[in-house]
Design a protein around this motif. Sequence first.
Motif, short mmCIF file in Angstrom:
data_model
loop_
_atom_site.label_atom_id
_atom_site.label_comp_id
_atom_site.label_asym_id
_atom_site.label_seq_id
_atom_site.Cartn_x
_atom_site.Cartn_y
_atom_site.Cartn_z
N UNK A 63 -14.48 4.88 2.00
CA UNK A 63 -13.04 5.16 2.85
C UNK A 63 -13.45 5.68 3.90
N UNK A 64 -14.45 6.63 4.17
CA UNK A 64 -14.64 7.26 5.36
C UNK A 64 -16.21 7.43 5.78
N UNK A 65 -16.65 7.30 6.85
CA UNK A 65 -18.12 7.17 7.40
C UNK A 65 -18.12 8.39 8.55
N UNK A 66 -19.50 8.89 8.58
CA UNK A 66 -19.83 9.83 9.49
C UNK A 66 -21.43 9.57 9.92
N UNK A 67 -21.35 9.05 11.24
CA UNK A 67 -22.74 8.62 11.80
C UNK A 67 -23.19 9.74 12.90
N UNK A 68 -24.38 10.09 12.71
CA UNK A 68 -25.06 11.08 13.70
C UNK A 68 -26.45 10.13 13.89
N UNK A 69 -27.13 10.53 15.10
CA UNK A 69 -28.25 10.16 15.60
C UNK A 69 -29.27 9.91 14.51
N UNK A 70 -29.36 10.86 13.31
CA UNK A 70 -30.28 10.84 12.46
C UNK A 70 -29.76 10.67 10.86
#
Length: 160
Positions: A63-70
Amino acid sequence: MFETQLDATYVWLGLAVVSVATAGVVAALPASPPPDATGVAHTIDSVADGEYVATAEHGLVADRIRLTDRTVELTGDGGTSRAVLHGAPITPVLAEGSGGDSRLRSVLDGVPPDAVFDDPEAFAAAVDSARTAGHDWRVAPGRITVRQVHYEGYRVTLVG
């Protein structure tokens, strides 16, 4: 011979309580497993660690996504899962309507960086800005695209 055993009544009551408790535990379990953040991370790492320019796609059931550089985090009906990326730092590319850079989105979609950016320094500035942008939870698309780009000394992995 036909007498009711008092112990049998307690056994039946105990069995009923255990059955109700078991049914409650089963009802509280999620109906589906958590999303596969590890699979997404593997796809991203396989492109980011590659020696050559490459593109890959990975389907999402979240449903949801969170991307960081790592890191990659996904949440859905089955819970939340998180995976750490082991390759080079990635550059999350947000959708244009979400405040993302349309030039980076074009490069992610396959346009060469030199056709979109005036010089490598402008490309590097856009990448730095995208990496430091807010890493909020966003609505997850049906798939993510991963693309490694080389532009005159800059090697970047775009994910969006």
